[in-house]
Design a protein around this motif. Structure first.
Motif, PDB file in Angstrom:
ATOM      1  N   TYR A  61     118.330  40.236  24.945  1.00 50.10           N
ATOM      2  CA  TYR A  61     116.881  40.469  25.523  1.00 50.10           C
ATOM      3  C   TYR A  61     116.214  39.132  25.904  1.00 50.10           C
ATOM      4  CZ  TYR A  61     117.581  44.963  23.297  1.00 50.10           C
ATOM      5  OH  TYR A  61     118.188  46.190  22.676  1.00 50.10           O
ATOM      6  N   GLY A  62     115.679  39.090  26.709  1.00 56.11           N
ATOM      7  CA  GLY A  62     114.808  37.987  27.378  1.00 56.11           C
ATOM      8  C   GLY A  62     113.637  37.682  26.402  1.00 56.11           C
ATOM      9  N   LEU A  63     112.863  36.523  26.446  1.00 59.76           N
ATOM     10  CA  LEU A  63     111.765  36.517  25.475  1.00 59.76           C
ATOM     11  C   LEU A  63     110.459  37.316  25.684  1.00 59.76           C
ATOM     12  CD1 LEU A  63     111.858  32.607  25.322  1.00 59.76           C
ATOM     13  CD2 LEU A  63     113.018  34.249  23.373  1.00 59.76           C
ATOM     14  N   ASP A  64     110.714  37.997  26.812  1.00 59.53           N
ATOM     15  CA  ASP A  64     109.500  39.026  27.272  1.00 59.53           C
ATOM     16  C   ASP A  64     110.012  40.316  26.777  1.00 59.53           C
ATOM     17  OD1 ASP A  64     111.556  39.411  29.063  1.00 59.53           O
ATOM     18  OD2 ASP A  64     110.463  39.330  30.882  1.00 59.53           O
ATOM     19  N   GLY A  65     111.243  40.406  26.052  1.00 55.04           N
ATOM     20  CA  GLY A  65     111.516  41.884  25.749  1.00 55.04           C
ATOM     21  C   GLY A  65     112.471  42.431  26.771  1.00 55.04           C
ATOM     22  N   LYS A  66     112.584  42.138  27.971  1.00 53.25           N
ATOM     23  CA  LYS A  66     113.433  42.817  28.846  1.00 53.25           C
ATOM     24  C   LYS A  66     115.054  42.817  28.574  1.00 53.25           C
ATOM     25  CE  LYS A  66     110.407  42.327  32.836  1.00 53.25           C
ATOM     26  NZ  LYS A  66     110.092  41.680  34.136  1.00 53.25           N
ATOM     27  N   LEU A  67     115.644  43.805  28.506  1.00 55.88           N
ATOM     28  CA  LEU A  67     117.098  44.040  28.328  1.00 55.88           C
ATOM     29  C   LEU A  67     117.848  43.211  29.405  1.00 55.88           C
ATOM     30  CD1 LEU A  67     119.552  44.568  26.472  1.00 55.88           C
ATOM     31  CD2 LEU A  67     119.530  47.011  27.904  1.00 55.88           C
ATOM     32  N   LEU A  68     118.547  41.987  29.248  1.00 56.93           N
ATOM     33  CA  LEU A  68     119.299  41.237  30.138  1.00 56.93           C
ATOM     34  C   LEU A  68     120.819  41.352  30.226  1.00 56.93           C
ATOM     35  CD1 LEU A  68     117.655  37.715  29.263  1.00 56.93           C
ATOM     36  CD2 LEU A  68     116.925  39.114  31.020  1.00 56.93           C
ATOM     37  N   TYR A  69     121.426  42.012  29.006  1.00 53.87           N
ATOM     38  CA  TYR A  69     122.770  42.116  28.983  1.00 53.87           C
ATOM     39  C   TYR A  69     123.445  43.075  28.097  1.00 53.87           C
ATOM     40  CZ  TYR A  69     127.570  40.900  27.970  1.00 53.87           C
ATOM     41  OH  TYR A  69     128.904  40.969  27.711  1.00 53.87           O
ATOM     42  N   ALA A  70     124.011  43.972  28.567  1.00 59.87           N
ATOM     43  CA  ALA A  70     124.605  45.026  27.338  1.00 59.87           C
ATOM     44  C   ALA A  70     126.094  45.261  28.032  1.00 59.87           C
ATOM     45  CB  ALA A  70     123.789  46.415  27.388  1.00 59.87           C
TER      46      ALA A  70
END
Length: 412
Positions: free
Chosen positions: A112-121
């Motif tokens: 997750y980015g520091l803004d809470g968005k999921l970046l990688y799964a």
């Protein structure tokens, strides 16, 4: 365990200006109701902003059943999230503090980015929507360097506190401060006993020899009821401080849920030190002189604080169980102050390290006595324990209202 209705009945039946019923200090059912109706619904002090000095800095805390992580994002904003991976629920950050470019789940590396968005799964297949699996947000505000969080879906209003607190804290310059030391202790007592103990100094002369070198335990000295109503010493101090640009006069929430006021220390003492002199050579922010006293700020249910000319001390209270409470104390100094040159850590911290341990003993012995079947709620002193009466009234009023039967909704 007391039920919802039994707890409300005990609160309604309490004697005014008396300590609470035994079960309200130790029952597991009441503890859960305290979490559900106060700690899961009110704004809570989480940390001073300097705990997160740069993008990627994070800190964790446990609020009842909720693990929470607070991060400083790449844009400099401080944000809070539930510290729970959206994949299979692993706690993301296990340490109290740290620094990371992204929040990575240690289980399957969802990132997750520091803004809470999921970046990688990895390998989630077609149709998987990363945008639907960002971290769950927790309400978070930074008020002049004091970071508050709220777990409620709709948090209570905070605009009045924000306006007053940011104005009072501005001269202390918390954004230009750094953490000099932090201490976390566990007091084996109910969280309300920890707050009650803080809200009076009736016990100070018998328990706090270090603190009483600089802090008056005379209730008449610290008496104040309005911006122009206080003891002669306090009024003189307010005039001097305000002439130097320091907001100082007593102000508070209508329900006394928070309070701000600047008071002098004893005999023109400069700081909470054994010598009564300043502990730090570089003053905080734009503080104009060392003997500015202490800006007192409390906010129910979980913080009290002292902001002095040379340093600041924040306190965070979090309940662990019906009879255990975590107390975290953080000492802040000017960001350019150098340990060993501008301050000595022992000199800076020894008064409140002593005082915290003395308060821990007081609270734990108080809890042990209340656990006795012989305990009977006694009267508070109207002269010495006005602050305790006010806190208990705030608690009982809030809980009684929130535990009241809800009106039935008519069927359509």
């Amino acid at each position: 365990m007391l039920t919802h209705a039994q707890t409300r009945d005990r609160l309604i039946a309490r004697r005014p200006a008396h300590a609470l019923d035994r079960d309200l200090y130790c029952d597991d059912g009441v503890y859960q109701l305290d979490l559900d109706n106060i700690f899961y619904r009110e704004w809570l002090f989480a940390l001073p902003a300097p705990v997160l000095p740069k993008p990627g800095s994070f800190a964790t805390l446990q609020i009842g059943a909720y693990p929470v992580v607070i991060v400083r994002s790449a844009d400099g904003m401080i944000r809070a999230f539930h510290n729970v991976c959206r994949h299979r629920g692993q706690r993301l950050c296990a340490t109290t503090t740290g620094s990371t470019p992204n929040l990575v789940c240690p289980y399957h590396q969802w990132t997750y980015g520091l803004d809470g968005k999921l970046l990688y799964a990895r390998d989630m297949g077609e149709g998987f929507d990363p945008a639907a699996h960002g971290l769950k947000k927790v309400h978070c505000v930074d008020l002049g360097g004091m970071v508050f969080v709220c777990l409620a879906q709709v948090p209570p209003p905070i605009a009045d506190l924000a306006k007053s607190l940011t104005a009072f804290l501005a001269p202390s310059g918390l954004t230009d401060a750094k953490v000099a030391h932090s201490s976390t202790i566990v007091e084996k007592g109910n969280w309300k006993l920890v707050l009650e103990n803080n809200r009076e100094c009736y016990h100070c002369s018998g328990s706090h020899p270090s603190l009483c070198r600089t802090f008056s335990d005379n209730p008449k000295f610290a008496a104040m009821s309005g911006p122009d109503e206080a003891s002669a010493e306090i009024l003189t101090h307010w005039k001097r401080c305000e002439a130097a640009g320091l907001p100082s006069r007593f102000t508070h929430a209508d329900d006394m849920g928070w309070r701000l006021a600047r008071v002098p220390l004893l005999n023109n003492a400069e700081s909470y030190t054994m010598s009564t002199k300043a502990a730090v050579a570089k003053r905080m922010g734009t503080m104009p002189f060392n003997d500015a006293g202490t800006l007192l700020f409390y906010h129910y249910p979980n913080t009290w604080n002292h902001f002095l000319g040379d340093h600041a001390i924040t306190f965070r209270v979090l309940p662990i169980s019906a009879t255990e409470t975590e107390v975290t104390t953080t000492w802040l100094v000017h960001k350019d102050a150098v340990e060993g040159e501008d301050y000595d850590l022992k000199t800076l911290t020894e008064v409140w390290l002593n005082t915290n341990d003395e308060d821990r003993q007081v609270v734990e012995e108080n809890q042990k006595g209340i656990l006795s079947p012989a305990y009977e709620p006694g009267p508070y002193s109207p002269i010495q324990e006005e602050g305790v009466i006010q806190f208990v009234d705030w608690y009982a009023g809030l809980m009684t209202g929130r535990l009241a039967p809800q009106p039935a909704v008519a069927a359509e």
